[in-house]
Each structure stands twice: as C-alpha cells, then as structure tokens.
Design a protein around this motif. Structure first.
Motif, PDB file in Angstrom:
ATOM      1  N   ARG A  89      81.913  63.459 -28.299  1.00 44.43           N
ATOM      2  CA  ARG A  89      83.297  63.509 -27.952  1.00 44.43           C
ATOM      3  C   ARG A  89      84.061  63.267 -28.960  1.00 44.43           C
ATOM      4  O   ARG A  89      83.714  62.667 -30.130  1.00 44.43           O
ATOM      5  N   LYS A  90      85.211  64.010 -29.097  1.00 43.99           N
ATOM      6  CA  LYS A  90      86.388  64.068 -30.197  1.00 43.99           C
ATOM      7  C   LYS A  90      86.930  62.469 -30.445  1.00 43.99           C
ATOM      8  O   LYS A  90      86.892  62.005 -29.209  1.00 43.99           O
ATOM      9  N   VAL A  91      86.873  62.127 -31.594  1.00 43.30           N
ATOM     10  CA  VAL A  91      87.586  60.803 -31.633  1.00 43.30           C
ATOM     11  C   VAL A  91      88.745  60.384 -30.850  1.00 43.30           C
ATOM     12  O   VAL A  91      89.065  59.293 -30.180  1.00 43.30           O
ATOM     13  N   PRO A  92      89.880  61.211 -30.596  1.00 42.44           N
ATOM     14  CA  PRO A  92      91.025  60.901 -29.843  1.00 42.44           C
ATOM     15  C   PRO A  92      90.644  60.758 -28.253  1.00 42.44           C
ATOM     16  O   PRO A  92      91.550  59.946 -27.738  1.00 42.44           O
ATOM     17  N   GLU A  93      89.657  61.150 -28.132  1.00 43.14           N
ATOM     18  CA  GLU A  93      89.280  60.847 -26.718  1.00 43.14           C
ATOM     19  C   GLU A  93      88.488  59.677 -26.274  1.00 43.14           C
ATOM     20  O   GLU A  93      88.699  59.364 -24.889  1.00 43.14           O
ATOM     21  N   VAL A  94      87.982  59.194 -27.377  1.00 41.55           N
ATOM     22  CA  VAL A  94      87.206  57.697 -27.009  1.00 41.55           C
ATOM     23  C   VAL A  94      87.707  56.634 -28.134  1.00 41.55           C
ATOM     24  O   VAL A  94      87.388  55.568 -27.867  1.00 41.55           O
ATOM     25  N   GLN A  95      88.865  56.751 -29.056  1.00 41.61           N
ATOM     26  CA  GLN A  95      89.161  55.900 -29.677  1.00 41.61           C
ATOM     27  C   GLN A  95      89.852  54.694 -29.309  1.00 41.61           C
ATOM     28  O   GLN A  95      89.750  53.586 -29.981  1.00 41.61           O
ATOM     29  N   ASP A  96      90.292  54.779 -27.886  1.00 40.07           N
ATOM     30  CA  ASP A  96      90.739  53.670 -27.224  1.00 40.07           C
ATOM     31  C   ASP A  96      89.798  52.703 -26.596  1.00 40.07           C
ATOM     32  O   ASP A  96      90.127  51.666 -26.017  1.00 40.07           O
ATOM     33  N   ARG A  97      88.487  53.185 -26.449  1.00 41.29           N
ATOM     34  CA  ARG A  97      87.308  52.403 -25.856  1.00 41.29           C
ATOM     35  C   ARG A  97      87.245  51.156 -26.786  1.00 41.29           C
ATOM     36  O   ARG A  97      87.126  51.448 -28.126  1.00 41.29           O
ATOM     37  N   ALA A  98      87.303  49.952 -26.354  1.00 41.82           N
ATOM     38  CA  ALA A  98      87.083  48.805 -27.201  1.00 41.82           C
ATOM     39  C   ALA A  98      85.681  49.062 -28.052  1.00 41.82           C
ATOM     40  O   ALA A  98      85.855  48.471 -29.316  1.00 41.82           O
ATOM     41  N   TYR A  99      84.529  49.349 -27.624  1.00 37.78           N
ATOM     42  CA  TYR A  99      83.462  49.610 -28.236  1.00 37.78           C
ATOM     43  C   TYR A  99      83.369  50.842 -29.117  1.00 37.78           C
ATOM     44  O   TYR A  99      82.276  50.959 -29.964  1.00 37.78           O
ATOM     45  N   VAL A 100      84.585  51.596 -29.350  1.00 40.12           N
ATOM     46  CA  VAL A 100      84.437  52.731 -30.352  1.00 40.12           C
ATOM     47  C   VAL A 100      85.224  52.346 -31.528  1.00 40.12           C
ATOM     48  O   VAL A 100      85.110  52.705 -32.746  1.00 40.12           O
ATOM     49  N   LYS A 101      86.279  51.300 -31.298  1.00 38.11           N
ATOM     50  CA  LYS A 101      86.949  50.879 -32.457  1.00 38.11           C
ATOM     51  C   LYS A 101      86.559  50.429 -33.555  1.00 38.11           C
ATOM     52  O   LYS A 101      87.081  50.843 -34.674  1.00 38.11           O
ATOM     53  N   SER A 102      85.699  49.819 -33.603  1.00 37.23           N
ATOM     54  CA  SER A 102      84.974  48.981 -34.695  1.00 37.23           C
ATOM     55  C   SER A 102      84.160  50.316 -35.553  1.00 37.23           C
ATOM     56  O   SER A 102      84.275  50.321 -36.790  1.00 37.23           O
ATOM     57  N   ALA A 103      83.675  51.345 -34.910  1.00 37.13           N
ATOM     58  CA  ALA A 103      82.786  52.345 -35.535  1.00 37.13           C
ATOM     59  C   ALA A 103      83.961  53.405 -36.131  1.00 37.13           C
ATOM     60  O   ALA A 103      83.806  53.483 -37.402  1.00 37.13           O
ATOM     61  N   VAL A 104      85.035  53.676 -35.529  1.00 41.36           N
ATOM     62  CA  VAL A 104      86.263  54.208 -36.261  1.00 41.36           C
ATOM     63  C   VAL A 104      86.874  53.462 -37.501  1.00 41.36           C
ATOM     64  O   VAL A 104      87.008  54.054 -38.651  1.00 41.36           O
ATOM     65  N   ARG A 105      86.742  52.322 -37.429  1.00 41.42           N
ATOM     66  CA  ARG A 105      87.328  51.237 -38.621  1.00 41.42           C
ATOM     67  C   ARG A 105      86.286  51.656 -39.630  1.00 41.42           C
ATOM     68  O   ARG A 105      86.785  51.489 -40.734  1.00 41.42           O
ATOM     69  N   GLU A 106      84.983  51.486 -39.437  1.00 37.27           N
ATOM     70  CA  GLU A 106      83.990  51.669 -40.265  1.00 37.27           C
ATOM     71  C   GLU A 106      84.182  53.024 -41.174  1.00 37.27           C
ATOM     72  O   GLU A 106      83.663  53.123 -42.253  1.00 37.27           O
ATOM     73  N   MET A 107      84.368  53.900 -40.515  1.00 37.41           N
ATOM     74  CA  MET A 107      84.494  55.492 -40.781  1.00 37.41           C
ATOM     75  C   MET A 107      85.628  55.687 -41.658  1.00 37.41           C
ATOM     76  O   MET A 107      85.584  56.431 -42.425  1.00 37.41           O
ATOM     77  N   GLU A 108      86.847  54.967 -41.659  1.00 35.92           N
ATOM     78  CA  GLU A 108      87.992  55.179 -42.127  1.00 35.92           C
ATOM     79  C   GLU A 108      87.972  55.325 -43.759  1.00 35.92           C
ATOM     80  O   GLU A 108      88.515  56.185 -44.338  1.00 35.92           O
ATOM     81  N   PRO A 109      87.324  54.333 -44.426  1.00 38.89           N
ATOM     82  CA  PRO A 109      87.150  54.249 -45.909  1.00 38.89           C
ATOM     83  C   PRO A 109      86.138  55.673 -46.237  1.00 38.89           C
ATOM     84  O   PRO A 109      86.642  56.148 -47.371  1.00 38.89           O
TER      85      PRO A 109
ATOM     86  N   TYR B  65      78.151  61.339 -40.788  1.00 44.97           N
ATOM     87  CA  TYR B  65      78.181  59.977 -41.333  1.00 44.97           C
ATOM     88  C   TYR B  65      77.445  59.104 -40.289  1.00 44.97           C
ATOM     89  O   TYR B  65      77.978  59.193 -39.192  1.00 44.97           O
ATOM     90  N   THR B  66      76.328  58.576 -40.665  1.00 49.55           N
ATOM     91  CA  THR B  66      75.781  57.603 -39.839  1.00 49.55           C
ATOM     92  C   THR B  66      75.728  56.054 -40.345  1.00 49.55           C
ATOM     93  O   THR B  66      75.858  55.782 -41.416  1.00 49.55           O
ATOM     94  N   GLN B  67      75.678  55.255 -39.465  1.00 50.76           N
ATOM     95  CA  GLN B  67      75.416  53.732 -39.710  1.00 50.76           C
ATOM     96  C   GLN B  67      74.640  53.317 -38.683  1.00 50.76           C
ATOM     97  O   GLN B  67      74.315  53.297 -37.396  1.00 50.76           O
ATOM     98  N   ASP B  68      73.613  52.283 -39.090  1.00 59.50           N
ATOM     99  CA  ASP B  68      72.599  51.783 -38.175  1.00 59.50           C
ATOM    100  C   ASP B  68      72.578  50.116 -38.688  1.00 59.50           C
ATOM    101  O   ASP B  68      72.151  49.890 -39.937  1.00 59.50           O
ATOM    102  N   VAL B  69      72.995  49.059 -37.931  1.00 58.86           N
ATOM    103  CA  VAL B  69      73.011  47.746 -38.470  1.00 58.86           C
ATOM    104  C   VAL B  69      72.344  46.958 -37.373  1.00 58.86           C
ATOM    105  O   VAL B  69      72.362  47.037 -36.021  1.00 58.86           O
ATOM    106  N   SER B  70      71.314  46.116 -37.858  1.00 57.76           N
ATOM    107  CA  SER B  70      70.616  45.228 -36.907  1.00 57.76           C
ATOM    108  C   SER B  70      70.750  43.996 -37.537  1.00 57.76           C
ATOM    109  O   SER B  70      70.544  43.605 -38.777  1.00 57.76           O
ATOM    110  N   GLU B  71      70.716  42.882 -36.542  1.00 64.29           N
ATOM    111  CA  GLU B  71      70.937  41.378 -36.952  1.00 64.29           C
ATOM    112  C   GLU B  71      69.728  40.794 -36.036  1.00 64.29           C
ATOM    113  O   GLU B  71      69.716  41.043 -34.922  1.00 64.29           O
TER     114      GLU B  71
END
Length: 274
Positions: A176-196, A251-257
């Motif tokens: 999905r294009k970012v503008p279509e999903v960026q308002d979803r709460a669970y997408v916001k942190s991924a977009v924040r990580e991508m900004e830098p 750009y990919t990111q994979d974090v596990s805790e």
C-alpha cells in the motif's frame, strides 16, 4: 422427607449447591478470551514484578536493485523497572563492514537519553522526539501500544499453542502507498523509523517523494503466556519500497525482543548525565 419448612431436603440441598456455585463463579476470574482480556492480564503480570530483562536483536537493510545491500545489525540487553518507571539498554551496532559501535539508552523520569560510541555525547529529549523514540525498545510499553491498535481494529488473536503461548498481531499483508495507511496506529512507528533513511537518501542526491513510497509489508506480534499473561516476546518487521529512477530502493527492518526473566536491581543515570 420434608424439612421443617416443608421443602424437600433434596431440593434444599440442590438449591444450596447452585447458590454456592454461582457465588464461586462470581469470585473466580473469567478466562481471557479477547485481545483486550489478554492485554489486561499482561499488564497485571508485568506489574507484579519490580523489573524485567529482555534480549533485543535487530537488523535493518537498504538495498538498491542490482547493488550490494547496506545492512546493519543491533544487539542489546534491556532492563526495565516499574517503580520507579525506568529503562536501561546496553547494546552494540554492527555495520555491514563489521565495524562495532556501542550504544547506551536510558529512560528516567519520562526523559530519554542516548549515547552512541565510547566518546559520543549524550542526547536527551522527550519520548515523543523521533530521534529518541527510534532508539527506545520497551516491550512492556507495547501492551499500551496494542491497546491503541485495538481502537482501530485489525488485531488478531491466536489460540494457545502447544507451549501455552498466545499471539496478538497486526499486519499489512499487501503493498500500500504510505498515504493510504500512515494514519493507522500500527504503521506510524514504521514511518517514523523510515524518515531518517529518507533524509539520508535526499542528502545523497536521491529525489525522494514520501507520497510515492510503498509499504510492502508489516507485521507486529506480541507473544504472551496464555495462563499468566507474561510478555514472552515482541517482534516488529516491515519493508518499504522507495522509487528511484525506475527502480526501487528497499528499506527493511526486523526487531525482536525476548523475555529473559525478572530484574531485581535499580536503574540510575550515569554520573554527569542529568
């Protein structure tokens, strides 16, 4: 034979048993069934201990089609306490060339503190500051994060597996294009990580239009002990496709805790940091 009030003894006994069973049912906690029930259980379980230790592992990559990817990995030990609320993380960032850079993160009094490298200066700021937020890995805070997700829907809950674990999950399964999903709460942190990353690409001369970036996949999973609610693990994985001259930069990111058990110590800022 009837009792003194004329009611059959068997009937009186059955009525008493039913009354006792009803009272016991009211006192006994209901088994969790919904995602919200399990989040309630998780919150109580994690607050029941002074602190916890988690092992964190992460990878991120930036790949241009046909070229060698630029990757970095991250490992850390995170300790958290609930009274007072504080977080301490000691980790190391490893570049694709094998260069190692230590990183320290603290959250004390609602403020985040970050230092990269042995001689690096401490940066501090509110947890709402993207620079700080991108560095803080807090698996306990994820309980509240998933409560936010519940308000928008889309949280799935699995049945307990053979190890007695349940999983709450949100996902974006199709591109999905970012503008279509960026308002979803669970997408916001991924977009924040991508900004830098977008800022770095712009600095390198790549014309980046965020409205044309595609979120190709995203999955976030919170794993709980089905009986106690204890947070066992948390994982966050996503990929973005960034257009560049007819090709895509991925750009990919994979974090596990993973939970490593109870922490009984205290957390304080290093000398000279305030």
């Amino acid at each position: 034979m009837g009792g003194e009030d004329g009611q059959p003894a068997a009937a009186k006994s059955a009525a008493a048993s039913a009354s006792a069973a009803a009272a016991a049912s009211e006192k006994a906690p209901a088994s969790p069934e919904t995602p919200g029930d399990f989040l309630d259980l998780a919150e109580k379980a994690m607050a029941a201990q002074h602190g916890w230790t988690f092992a964190v592992r992460g990878q991120e990559g930036l790949t241009l089609q046909g070229q060698q990817p630029s990757n970095a990995s991250y490992t850390a030990t995170v300790r958290l306490t609930s009274d007072p609320e504080a977080l301490q993380s000691h980790g190391v960032i490893i570049s694709s060339k094998g260069q190692r850079k230590p990183e320290e993160v603290f959250v004390v009094g609602g403020t985040g503190y970050v230092k990269e490298g042995d001689a690096g200066a401490w940066k501090q700021g509110a947890l709402t500051d993207p620079v700080i937020a991108n560095k803080v890995e807090d698996p306990v805070a994820v309980i509240q994060t998933f409560r936010t997700y519940l308000k928008q829907g889309g949280v799935t809950l699995t049945e307990a597996d053979s190890h007695g674990k349940v999983r709450l999950q949100v996902r974006v399964a199709s591109p999905r294009k970012v503008p279509e999903v960026q308002d979803r709460a669970y997408v916001k942190s991924a977009v924040r990580e991508m900004e830098p990353v977008l800022d770095q690409l712009r600095g390198a001369g790549v014309a980046v239009d965020k409205s044309q970036v595609t979120l190709s996949r995203l999955t976030e999973t919170l794993t709980l002990d089905a009986r106690t609610g204890k947070v066992e693990a948390h994982a966050f994985r996503f990929a973005f496709l960034i257009p560049n001259g007819g090709q895509n930069i991925t750009y990919t990111q994979d974090v596990s805790e993973e939970n490593r058990g109870v922490f009984g110590g205290s957390i304080a800022l290093p000398p000279g940091v305030s």
